[in-house]
Design an enzyme around this catalytic site. Structure first.
Site, short mmCIF file in Angstrom:
data_model
loop_
_atom_site.label_atom_id
_atom_site.label_comp_id
_atom_site.label_asym_id
_atom_site.label_seq_id
_atom_site.Cartn_x
_atom_site.Cartn_y
_atom_site.Cartn_z
N ASP A 204 0.83 -1.20 0.00
CA ASP A 204 0.00 0.00 0.00
C ASP A 204 0.87 1.26 0.00
O ASP A 204 1.85 1.34 0.76
CB ASP A 204 -0.87 -0.04 1.27
N GLU A 256 14.51 -14.99 0.80
CA GLU A 256 14.88 -15.97 1.83
C GLU A 256 13.95 -17.17 1.83
O GLU A 256 14.24 -18.20 2.41
CB GLU A 256 14.78 -15.36 3.24
#
Ligand code: GLC
Length: 546
Positions: A204, A256
């Site tokens: 956002d 990751e």
């Protein structure tokens, strides 16, 4: 499209505005249980992923975009366990899940902001937000002239005399992204949800996180016109270069985790070059392309947007995304149903005026869907768009809930008209949105004729919007030329757009006022309306095998 390309280069992502999608517990507000119950529908529609608007714990001052706790689900919507169940079930259907993350601001009820209020001026707790003294001899003027996106000043004064910044509602204080706690906290929140299986995040206000250190007044700027092209102007809080450092770190966090996790930025940029800066190899994966949504219903305009987007995003190796509607703008059936549909700009709240011709808007929306789904890259579908829902423009004032309505002093009705709970079945409210024994009415009133748009009514009706979307999405999955890749324009008269996708696919869209003879083809795969004598009527589109 290469079969090994990551899914997000071609994905069709369905936007679930959770409050208004499906209400499982009968309180009149959509929830996670509702989404879970509608997974078979989403599977049969044929979407690849869901973007779910904020579901975190929130006082709902801006319907979830004011987050009080990023690691909890709001009780209105469910629990973290239910969220995990939804993610797992969606995955079983082959559908990925992308929640919204709201990093520009928290709720004023967030523990950090509460601590900042309690600790008082000059305290370290206040440094996580943007507190300042006011201007004028008694500090009674705001620190600068910034305005809230919802109307009024972007600053609110506290009883202790200090002001705090909120680019949106006063209940949404802006975080200070220069503060290491803020950076560390969001990396931790990303890991929290990635390890619960989410496939990515919609970010956002990605373009708002960094503010000019001196918080200078706003520059004066002219809007682009045909004589004055769009250009980037240095702005003290939108789209500042330093924001990309944050996203480089976020990319490393996503990497990751196993699987192709992906980010999509809500970034309103002045130019396609500026947008492309968000999606470099070491930055975010994708960004909404609002230029497409803001284009007029005009062949030249659309072609410029398509060419510029593909060129700028292609130059950095990113796929384009295409969007026609979302929870912040008037639904496109109603935008296109005006005789004059003009291009609009980033800083404008576009509210088309004049009488609505719903039939015209629907015809154009059908054609626009075929255009969008044939373009190279990914696409977003806003819930209810596949049902052809129009904007609800006559909500009673007493029902309006968007903070824009209050903040504008009741001069702008705001975004509630595109957020009305969608229509699933039956002939009267709640039209299958809530269970039959619901204890409350839908949170916004549905129009009495909503039944004619219901998913139930449209299912199996070949002429319906729903079946058009279903067929288009099926063909898109089956046809190797669609999704990621390139396009080649065909020569066409003014007002007509036609392009090839290799191998063997063509899309033609007629935005002129004259019928247009379809170019050479072997098969007509799909059309947005009936074709007679090989002629594509005005406001129609066709998919062809060449
Ligand atoms: C984004 C959201 C919008 C929200 C605002 C503040 O623009 O799409 O709905 O009000 O951010 O978070």
């Amino acid at each position: 499209m290469s079969p090994t390309a990551p899914w997000w280069r071609s994905a069709v992502i369905y936007q679930v505005y959770i409050r208004s999608f499906a209400d499982g517990n009968g309180d009149g507000i959509g929830d996670i249980a509702g989404i879970r119950s509608r997974l078979p529908y989403l599977k049969s529609l044929g979407v690849d992923a869901l973007w779910i608007n904020p579901w975190y714990k929130s006082p709902q001052a801006d319907h979830g975009y004011d987050v009080a706790d990023y690691r909890q689900i709001d009780p209105l919507f469910g629990t973290v366990t239910e969220a995990e169940q939804l993610i797992e079930e969606a995955h079983r259907y082959g559908i990925r899940v992308i929640p919204d993350i709201v990093p520009n601001h928290t709720s004023d009820q967030h523990a950090w902001f509460q601590a900042a209020l309690a600790a008082g001026p000059g305290s370290p707790e206040r440094e996580r937000y943007i507190f300042r003294s006011g201007r004028g001899s008694d500090g009674s003027e705001p620190p600068n002239d910034w305005v809230s996106a919802f109307g009024g000043p972007a600053w609110t004064r506290l009883p202790d005399g200090e002001w705090y910044l909120h680019l949106f509602a006063p209940q949404q204080p802006d975080l200070n992204w220069e503060h290491p706690d803020v950076r560390a906290e969001f990396e931790s929140v990303l890991r929290f949800w990635f390890s619960r299986g989410v496939d990515g995040f919609r970010i956002d206000v990605a373009h708002g996180l960094i503010k000019h250190p001196e918080l200078p007044d706003l520059p004066t700027r002219g809007e682009p016109t045909d004589q004055r092209p769009r250009q980037h102007l240095d702005h003290p809080h939108w789209d500042r270069d330093e924001v990309h450092d944050i996203f480089r770190t976020w990319r490393r966090v996503a990497d990751e985790f196993p699987g192709d996790r992906c980010f999509v930025a809500e970034a309103w940029a002045d130019t396609p070059e500026r947008l492309a800066a968000y999606v470099r190899k070491d930055g975010l994966h994708t960004a909404f392309n609002f230029d497409f949504l803001m284009s007029g219903w005009d062949a030249k305009d659309l072609r410029t947007v398509i060419d510029d987007s593909l060129a700028m995003l292609g130059a950095v190796g990113a796929p384009a995304t295409w969007v026609l509607s979302n929870h912040d703008v008037m639904r496109h059936v109603s935008r296109y149903g005006r005789t004059t549909v003009r291009r609009w700009t980033v800083n404008e709240r576009y509210e088309p005026q004049g009488p609505l011709d719903l039939e015209l808007g629907t015809r154009r929306a059908r054609a626009a869907a075929l255009l969008m789904l044939a373009l190279p890259g990914g696409a977003y579908i806003y819930q209810g768009e596949e049902l052809g829902l129009p904007e609800v423009e006559d909500l009673p004032e007493s029902a309006l809930q968007d903070p824009v309505w209050e903040r504008s002093g009741h001069t702008t009705r705001g975004r509630d008209g595109c957020r009305v709970p969608i229509s699933w079945s039956g002939e009267s409210a709640p039209f299958g949105f809530s269970p039959d024994n619901a204890s409350a009415e839908p949170w916004l009133p549905q129009p009495a004729d909503w039944g004619r748009h219901s998913a139930e009514r449209q299912t199996g009706d070949e002429a319906s919007m729903l079946e058009l979307y279903r067929t288009a999405l099926r063909l898109r999955r089956e046809h190797p030329s669609l999704g990621d890749g390139a396009l080649t324009w065909l020569d066409t008269p003014t007002g007509v757009l036609a392009f090839l996708r290799d191998p063997g696919f063509a899309c033609v869209i007629n935005l002129s006022t004259e019928p247009y003879r379809l170019p050479d083809h072997t098969t007509v795969l799909l059309t947005s309306g009936p074709i007679e004598d090989g002629l594509l009527a005005p406001d129609q589109a066709a998919w062809l095998v060449t």
